[in-house]
Design an enzyme around this catalytic site. Structure first.
Site, PDB file in Angstrom:
ATOM      1  N   THR A   1       7.195 -22.758 -37.772  1.00 39.83           N
ATOM      2  CA  THR A   1       6.545 -21.221 -38.340  1.00 39.83           C
ATOM      3  C   THR A   1       7.323 -20.902 -39.537  1.00 39.83           C
ATOM      4  OG1 THR A   1       8.275 -19.778 -37.285  1.00 39.83           O
ATOM      5  CG2 THR A   1       6.753 -20.728 -35.691  1.00 39.83           C
ATOM      6  N   GLY A   2       6.456 -20.217 -40.361  1.00 44.24           N
ATOM      7  CA  GLY A   2       6.863 -19.924 -41.760  1.00 44.24           C
ATOM      8  C   GLY A   2       6.938 -20.897 -42.668  1.00 44.24           C
ATOM      9  N   ALA A   3       5.862 -21.774 -42.453  1.00 49.15           N
ATOM     10  CA  ALA A   3       5.724 -23.320 -43.258  1.00 49.15           C
ATOM     11  C   ALA A   3       5.073 -23.118 -44.336  1.00 49.15           C
ATOM     12  CB  ALA A   3       5.067 -24.191 -42.238  1.00 49.15           C
ATOM     13  N   SER A   4       4.610 -21.873 -44.976  1.00 49.54           N
ATOM     14  CA  SER A   4       3.639 -21.929 -45.969  1.00 49.54           C
ATOM     15  C   SER A   4       4.612 -21.914 -47.460  1.00 49.54           C
ATOM     16  CB  SER A   4       2.767 -20.617 -46.102  1.00 49.54           C
ATOM     17  OG  SER A   4       3.686 -19.171 -46.110  1.00 49.54           O
ATOM     18  N   SER A   5       5.809 -21.630 -47.228  1.00 49.72           N
ATOM     19  CA  SER A   5       6.622 -21.542 -48.523  1.00 49.72           C
ATOM     20  C   SER A   5       8.270 -21.661 -48.165  1.00 49.72           C
ATOM     21  CB  SER A   5       6.505 -20.280 -49.179  1.00 49.72           C
ATOM     22  OG  SER A   5       6.901 -19.178 -48.507  1.00 49.72           O
ATOM     23  N   GLY A   6       8.959 -21.848 -49.171  1.00 48.59           N
ATOM     24  CA  GLY A   6      10.376 -21.666 -48.782  1.00 48.59           C
ATOM     25  C   GLY A   6      10.928 -22.690 -47.908  1.00 48.59           C
TER      26      GLY A   6
ATOM     27  N   GLY B   1      10.489 -23.214 -44.646  1.00 44.73           N
ATOM     28  CA  GLY B   1       9.725 -23.762 -43.744  1.00 44.73           C
ATOM     29  C   GLY B   1       8.740 -24.839 -44.302  1.00 44.73           C
TER      30      GLY B   1
ATOM     31  N   SER C   1      21.153 -16.424 -40.022  1.00 40.99           N
ATOM     32  CA  SER C   1      21.530 -16.295 -41.280  1.00 40.99           C
ATOM     33  C   SER C   1      22.923 -15.950 -41.209  1.00 40.99           C
ATOM     34  CB  SER C   1      20.867 -15.108 -41.901  1.00 40.99           C
ATOM     35  OG  SER C   1      21.348 -14.787 -42.911  1.00 40.99           O
TER      36      SER C   1
ATOM     37  N   TYR D   1      18.360  -5.955 -41.194  1.00 43.14           N
ATOM     38  CA  TYR D   1      18.337  -7.377 -41.420  1.00 43.14           C
ATOM     39  C   TYR D   1      19.436  -8.065 -40.549  1.00 43.14           C
ATOM     40  CZ  TYR D   1      18.743 -12.027 -43.226  1.00 43.14           C
ATOM     41  OH  TYR D   1      18.657 -13.748 -43.655  1.00 43.14           O
TER      42      TYR D   1
END
Length: 342
Positions: free
Chosen positions: A13-18, A20, A144, A157
């Site tokens: 998940t979160g694979a569109s940038s950064g 991921g 984190s 956060y």
């Protein structure tokens, strides 16, 4: 993992940038088949094409981690296409900066939904398939450094990441008592992703990381290594030195972190307008792996960064001093010599 990750089915998940996207490419380079999830369809499709160019199969499934039904659909797609889910990686997440009292409560609640409930939703979608496959598989949750030590001026956060850490530990030992499913937590420091474009900012200043800043490719390679040799927690970056100080001497270390954070995030740097980031809807920018975040700090141009580094070193020194006093036979507090392992 036996025989490496070649041919394995991995959901990210979160694979569109950064991180991921970097992780997807790292696993594709080792021959894994991928199901990639994120809210933004175009960059997600581009990430899948980049993975397929490395000779593997990659499927892009637009989905929001806060939506339970969409996470179940991602899991079902992986099983239908590849027959199983070998590794599920909950990497999607955001940060939120500013004085707690100044940040709209709706923004803080949404951050918890993304960072913590998103991890819970993904894990809950993956587990039935792993259990039906004989109790095998692996879940990796992105925590984190903010889930090991509190991050002042990012209270929600920190709450979300401490929550991820607690959830990961509890689920790990629950599943280890009955299955062979591994559950692992990843704890990076500040990473050079497009996070300054995506994260909500109520500081009144341009977001700047506390150096040293980690390359996302380094995090990705570390997660490949974690898949090959699972363990409870993966700590990445020099910021974890300050975690030792906080563990031993939380009050003086915590006060120091508060001073450092106020000066670095609230009182220094270029002014900037309030920005809710991608909390409620995606933005078109920030589709790459790196964001150039912290470039001035890496070049030593920013005095605030120097203050931050000095503070972290001082916090570590406080921790070492307290530890040495507790370890001396007959010294003050010598009966409290045991420090929990990280």
């Amino acid at each position: 993992m036996k025989n490496g990750v070649q041919g394995k089915s991995i959901v990210i998940t979160g694979a569109s940038s950064g991180m991921g996207r970097a992780t997807a490419l790292a696993f594709a380079g080792r021959g894994a088949n991928l199901v990639l999830a994120a809210r933004r369809e175009e960059p997600l499709q581009a990430a899948a094409r980049d993975c397929e160019a490395l000779g593997v199969q990659a499927i892009a499934v637009p989905a929001d981690v806060t939506d339970v039904s969409e996470m179940r659909a991602v899991a079902q797609t992986a099983v239908e296409r590849f027959g199983s889910i070998d590794i599920w990686m909950n990497i999607a997440g955001l940060s939120l900066w500013g004085r707690f009292a100044d940040i709209p409560i709706e923004a803080q609640q949404e951050l918890i939904r993304v960072n913590l409930l998103g991890v819970i939703n993904g894990s809950h979608a993956a587990l039935p398939h792993m259990l039906s496959a004989g109790g095998r598989g692996m879940i990796v949750n992105m925590a984190s450094i903010g889930g090991r030590i509190p991050q002042p001026f990012a209270a929600a956060y920190s709450a979300s990441k401490f929550g991820v850490a607690g959830f990961t530990e509890a689920l790990r030992y629950e599943l280890r008592s009955e299955t062979s499913i591994e559950v692992c937590g990843v704890y990076p420091g500040f990473v050079d992703t497009p996070t300054d474009i995506h994260s909500a900012n109520y500081t009144g200043r341009t977001l700047r990381p506390l150096p040293p800043v980690i390359a996302p490719e380094r995090v990705a390679e570390a997660m490949v290594a974690l898949a090959l040799r699972p363990r409870r927690a993966l700590h990445i970056g020099l910021h974890h030195l300050s975690a030792a100080a906080y563990q031993v001497a939380p009050e003086p270390s915590g006060r120091l972190f508060g001073i450092i954070s106020r000066r670095h995030f609230i009182e220094a740097g270029p002014t900037a307008a309030e920005f809710e980031g991608t909390l409620f809807q995606p933005v078109p920018d920030g589709t790459g792996i790196r964001g150039g975040w912290g470039a001035p700090e890496r070049k030593g141009r920013n005095s605030g960064a120097a203050v931050a580094l000095a503070g972290i070193a001082a916090a570590s020194a406080v921790g070492a001093f307290m530890l040495s006093r507790r370890s001396v036979p007959g010294g003050h507090g010598a009966h409290q010599t045991r420090i929990p392992a990280s």
